[in-house]
Design a protein around this motif. Structure first.
Motif, PDB file in Angstrom:
ATOM      1  N   LEU A  53     -15.313 -46.933 -40.490  1.00 25.21           N
ATOM      2  CA  LEU A  53     -13.875 -46.759 -40.567  1.00 25.21           C
ATOM      3  C   LEU A  53     -13.388 -47.077 -41.968  1.00 25.21           C
ATOM      4  CD1 LEU A  53     -12.781 -48.439 -37.205  1.00 25.21           C
ATOM      5  CD2 LEU A  53     -13.042 -45.998 -37.690  1.00 25.21           C
ATOM      6  N   SER A  54     -12.514 -46.258 -42.481  1.00 25.29           N
ATOM      7  CA  SER A  54     -11.940 -46.508 -43.796  1.00 25.29           C
ATOM      8  C   SER A  54     -10.973 -47.683 -43.708  1.00 25.29           C
ATOM      9  CB  SER A  54     -11.197 -45.265 -44.300  1.00 25.29           C
ATOM     10  OG  SER A  54     -12.077 -44.174 -44.446  1.00 25.29           O
ATOM     11  N   PRO A  55     -10.935 -48.534 -44.728  1.00 27.18           N
ATOM     12  CA  PRO A  55      -9.997 -49.650 -44.701  1.00 27.18           C
ATOM     13  C   PRO A  55      -8.561 -49.164 -44.739  1.00 27.18           C
ATOM     14  CG  PRO A  55     -11.084 -49.469 -46.843  1.00 27.18           C
ATOM     15  CD  PRO A  55     -11.783 -48.522 -45.931  1.00 27.18           C
ATOM     16  N   LYS A  56      -7.686 -49.917 -44.108  1.00 32.07           N
ATOM     17  CA  LYS A  56      -6.273 -49.537 -44.065  1.00 32.07           C
ATOM     18  C   LYS A  56      -5.679 -49.622 -45.466  1.00 32.07           C
ATOM     19  CE  LYS A  56      -5.647 -51.252 -39.358  1.00 32.07           C
ATOM     20  NZ  LYS A  56      -4.916 -52.213 -38.498  1.00 32.07           N
ATOM     21  N   PRO A  57      -4.822 -48.671 -45.837  1.00 32.20           N
ATOM     22  CA  PRO A  57      -4.238 -48.699 -47.182  1.00 32.20           C
ATOM     23  C   PRO A  57      -3.247 -49.846 -47.385  1.00 32.20           C
ATOM     24  CG  PRO A  57      -3.297 -46.916 -45.890  1.00 32.20           C
ATOM     25  CD  PRO A  57      -4.432 -47.463 -45.087  1.00 32.20           C
ATOM     26  N   THR A  58      -2.595 -50.257 -46.312  1.00 27.50           N
ATOM     27  CA  THR A  58      -1.618 -51.346 -46.396  1.00 27.50           C
ATOM     28  C   THR A  58      -1.732 -52.228 -45.146  1.00 27.50           C
ATOM     29  OG1 THR A  58      -0.071 -49.923 -47.595  1.00 27.50           O
ATOM     30  CG2 THR A  58       0.826 -51.928 -46.640  1.00 27.50           C
ATOM     31  N   ILE A  59      -1.690 -53.542 -45.350  1.00 23.57           N
ATOM     32  CA  ILE A  59      -1.718 -54.481 -44.223  1.00 23.57           C
ATOM     33  C   ILE A  59      -0.624 -55.527 -44.441  1.00 23.57           C
ATOM     34  CG2 ILE A  59      -3.048 -56.160 -42.905  1.00 23.57           C
ATOM     35  CD1 ILE A  59      -5.582 -54.828 -43.808  1.00 23.57           C
ATOM     36  N   LYS A  97      -9.895 -60.122 -44.355  1.00 27.82           N
ATOM     37  CA  LYS A  97      -9.877 -61.022 -43.202  1.00 27.82           C
ATOM     38  C   LYS A  97      -8.860 -62.150 -43.372  1.00 27.82           C
ATOM     39  CE  LYS A  97     -13.659 -63.891 -44.992  1.00 27.82           C
ATOM     40  NZ  LYS A  97     -15.018 -64.421 -44.752  1.00 27.82           N
ATOM     41  N   CYS A  98      -8.545 -62.503 -44.625  1.00 27.76           N
ATOM     42  CA  CYS A  98      -7.644 -63.618 -44.864  1.00 27.76           C
ATOM     43  C   CYS A  98      -6.174 -63.257 -44.660  1.00 27.76           C
ATOM     44  CB  CYS A  98      -7.850 -64.175 -46.272  1.00 27.76           C
ATOM     45  SG  CYS A  98      -9.423 -65.050 -46.477  1.00 27.76           S
ATOM     46  N   ILE A  99      -5.887 -61.960 -44.578  1.00 26.61           N
ATOM     47  CA  ILE A  99      -4.500 -61.550 -44.339  1.00 26.61           C
ATOM     48  C   ILE A  99      -4.053 -61.988 -42.943  1.00 26.61           C
ATOM     49  CG2 ILE A  99      -2.940 -59.562 -44.194  1.00 26.61           C
ATOM     50  CD1 ILE A  99      -4.755 -58.103 -46.161  1.00 26.61           C
ATOM     51  N   SER A 100      -5.016 -62.182 -42.034  1.00 26.43           N
ATOM     52  CA  SER A 100      -4.680 -62.572 -40.659  1.00 26.43           C
ATOM     53  C   SER A 100      -4.637 -64.088 -40.465  1.00 26.43           C
ATOM     54  CB  SER A 100      -5.696 -61.965 -39.684  1.00 26.43           C
ATOM     55  OG  SER A 100      -7.003 -62.454 -39.947  1.00 26.43           O
ATOM     56  N   LEU A 101      -4.820 -64.871 -41.544  1.00 25.54           N
ATOM     57  CA  LEU A 101      -4.699 -66.324 -41.416  1.00 25.54           C
ATOM     58  C   LEU A 101      -3.311 -66.699 -40.911  1.00 25.54           C
ATOM     59  CD1 LEU A 101      -6.417 -67.592 -44.705  1.00 25.54           C
ATOM     60  CD2 LEU A 101      -7.251 -67.920 -42.376  1.00 25.54           C
ATOM     61  N   GLN A 102      -3.252 -67.748 -40.107  1.00 22.71           N
ATOM     62  CA  GLN A 102      -1.963 -68.208 -39.608  1.00 22.71           C
ATOM     63  C   GLN A 102      -1.216 -68.953 -40.712  1.00 22.71           C
ATOM     64  OE1 GLN A 102      -1.866 -70.057 -35.688  1.00 22.71           O
ATOM     65  NE2 GLN A 102      -4.011 -69.542 -35.425  1.00 22.71           N
ATOM     66  N   PRO A 103       0.065 -68.694 -40.880  1.00 22.90           N
ATOM     67  CA  PRO A 103       0.807 -69.419 -41.907  1.00 22.90           C
ATOM     68  C   PRO A 103       1.084 -70.868 -41.538  1.00 22.90           C
ATOM     69  CG  PRO A 103       2.272 -67.992 -40.663  1.00 22.90           C
ATOM     70  CD  PRO A 103       0.879 -67.684 -40.188  1.00 22.90           C
ATOM     71  N   PHE A 104       0.954 -71.171 -40.244  1.00 20.66           N
ATOM     72  CA  PHE A 104       1.356 -72.488 -39.759  1.00 20.66           C
ATOM     73  C   PHE A 104       0.520 -72.839 -38.531  1.00 20.66           C
ATOM     74  CE2 PHE A 104       4.301 -75.190 -37.284  1.00 20.66           C
ATOM     75  CZ  PHE A 104       4.639 -76.143 -38.238  1.00 20.66           C
ATOM     76  N   ILE A 105      -0.119 -73.999 -38.537  1.00 23.68           N
ATOM     77  CA  ILE A 105      -0.870 -74.462 -37.372  1.00 23.68           C
ATOM     78  C   ILE A 105      -0.144 -75.680 -36.815  1.00 23.68           C
ATOM     79  CG2 ILE A 105      -3.070 -75.357 -36.505  1.00 23.68           C
ATOM     80  CD1 ILE A 105      -4.494 -73.845 -38.703  1.00 23.68           C
ATOM     81  N   LYS A 106       0.472 -75.493 -35.662  1.00 22.62           N
ATOM     82  CA  LYS A 106       1.327 -76.537 -35.106  1.00 22.62           C
ATOM     83  C   LYS A 106       0.532 -77.748 -34.655  1.00 22.62           C
ATOM     84  CE  LYS A 106       4.868 -77.291 -31.570  1.00 22.62           C
ATOM     85  NZ  LYS A 106       5.625 -76.691 -30.449  1.00 22.62           N
ATOM     86  N   ARG A 107      -0.575 -77.514 -33.986  1.00 28.59           N
ATOM     87  CA  ARG A 107      -1.373 -78.629 -33.477  1.00 28.59           C
ATOM     88  C   ARG A 107      -2.799 -78.489 -33.983  1.00 28.59           C
ATOM     89  NH1 ARG A 107       1.495 -81.532 -29.840  1.00 28.59           N
ATOM     90  NH2 ARG A 107       3.262 -80.521 -28.814  1.00 28.59           N
ATOM     91  N   PHE A 108      -3.078 -79.198 -35.055  1.00 27.59           N
ATOM     92  CA  PHE A 108      -4.409 -79.171 -35.655  1.00 27.59           C
ATOM     93  C   PHE A 108      -5.202 -80.355 -35.129  1.00 27.59           C
ATOM     94  CE2 PHE A 108      -7.330 -79.741 -39.378  1.00 27.59           C
ATOM     95  CZ  PHE A 108      -7.972 -78.524 -39.249  1.00 27.59           C
ATOM     96  N   PRO A 109      -6.450 -80.143 -34.666  1.00 28.28           N
ATOM     97  CA  PRO A 109      -7.170 -81.198 -33.957  1.00 28.28           C
ATOM     98  C   PRO A 109      -7.448 -82.450 -34.764  1.00 28.28           C
ATOM     99  CG  PRO A 109      -8.625 -79.356 -34.454  1.00 28.28           C
ATOM    100  CD  PRO A 109      -7.229 -78.900 -34.730  1.00 28.28           C
TER     101      PRO A 109
END
Length: 306
Positions: A3-9, A53-65
């Motif tokens: 699959l070709s990578p998406k041009p914009t994410i 893959k890093c574009i999908s990182l969460q901007p905020f983790i409410k409960r970090f272990p």
């Protein structure tokens, strides 16, 4: 079929969309701080380049272990007025010029990839096995929980808990090793969940020689009848052998690991008293001594590992 990578994410981690950058050149990802040599994505207005893959990182983790407060992702530590430091998970340096997760109120830092790996455990049901503290049922993660940890008896706000009985543990207790080697005993110490001896005179730690809470898990050698606090069994210097010698390039004589008990000489590095693990020159006429924490391990020549 490839699959070709998406041009914009567009991801939640950044206010602008990321645009595909077709040229494959080595780069350091501004979101996670690690290298890449594949197709990347850029934000031209902000001068950012990231792994897909890093574009999908969460901007905020409410409960970090591992931390009692929420942590947030940042591309630049400077805007949070946090100086660079070491990751609280892997203990490696966090580069302030690239992305990481932080708690600005506590100066708490973790690499983006370390946070992602750790947090991924929270989305899974944990099958019971010896690493889950010998409990017979399956444990499930709850992001809101009221109760007491069976391992450390501290109050819980998040927990791995059993649906079938009143058993719950915090993340740190869940990750405790079942067996550990320690210099205080020639045999492995086993993680022990119940104190069978009701006599209070036996509720002492054989390392620090202070009282133990019989309700807390501890490490024990049944052969030698040694019992040890968890924090004493797995502290940062548990596996350091006092008396071991190393050769350093910045000092002409061999240095020996010591722990001062009665005399606290001044550290040649930070000029504070050596009340912690230190390395000392035992050569006659040489009074060189420095905290181990004041020494960059990279200055040592190859030799036995600690």
């Amino acid at each position: 079929m490839c699959l070709s990578p998406k041009p914009t994410i567009k991801g939640e981690i950044h206010e602008h969309p990321f645009i595909l950058f077709w040229r494959q050149v080595p780069f350091i990802c501004d979101a996670c701080g690690t290298s890449g040599d594949c197709v990347s994505y850029i934000c031209s207005p902000c001068g950012l380049i990231v792994h897909e893959k890093c574009i999908s990182l969460q901007p905020f983790i409410k409960r970090f272990p591992r931390h009692s407060h929420p942590i947030s992702h940042t591309f630049f530590l400077g805007k949070h007025e946090i100086e660079t430091g070491k990751c609280r998970i892997c203990s490696e340096e966090v580069n302030s010029n690239h992305g990481c997760y932080c708690c600005s109120g506590c100066n708490y830092l973790v690499h983006a990839n370390c946070a992602k790996k750790d947090y991924s455990l929270l989305t899974k049901t944990v099958s019971d096995n010896p690493a889950c503290q010998g409990h017979e049922h399956i444990l499930t993660f709850y992001d809101e929980y009221e109760g007491q940890c069976n391992g450390c008896v501290n109050e819980l706000v998040v927990a791995f808990a059993c649906k079938e009985c009143n058993f719950s543990v915090r993340y740190r207790c869940l990750r405790l090793p079942n067996k550990i080697l320690h210099k205080c005993d020639e045999h492995p110490l086993m993680l022990t969940y119940h104190e069978d001896n009701s006599y209070s005179k036996y509720h002492y730690c054989d390392v620090c020689e202070t009282k133990r809470n019989p309700s807390q898990w501890f490490y024990h050698c049944a052969i030698c009848d040694n019992s040890v606090h968890r924090k004493c069994a797995i502290d940062k210097y548990s596996f350091m052998k006092i008396g071991k010698t190393y050769t350093a390039t910045e000092h002409p004589h061999p240095l020996t690991f010591v722990r001062k008990v009665f005399d606290y000489p001044e550290c040649h590095g930070c000029h504070r008293h050596c009340e912690d693990l230190s390395v000392e020159c035992l050569q006659n006429g040489c009074n060189y001594i420095v905290h181990w924490k004041c020494i960059d391990p990279l200055i040592y020549l190859p030799g036995p590992s600690i």
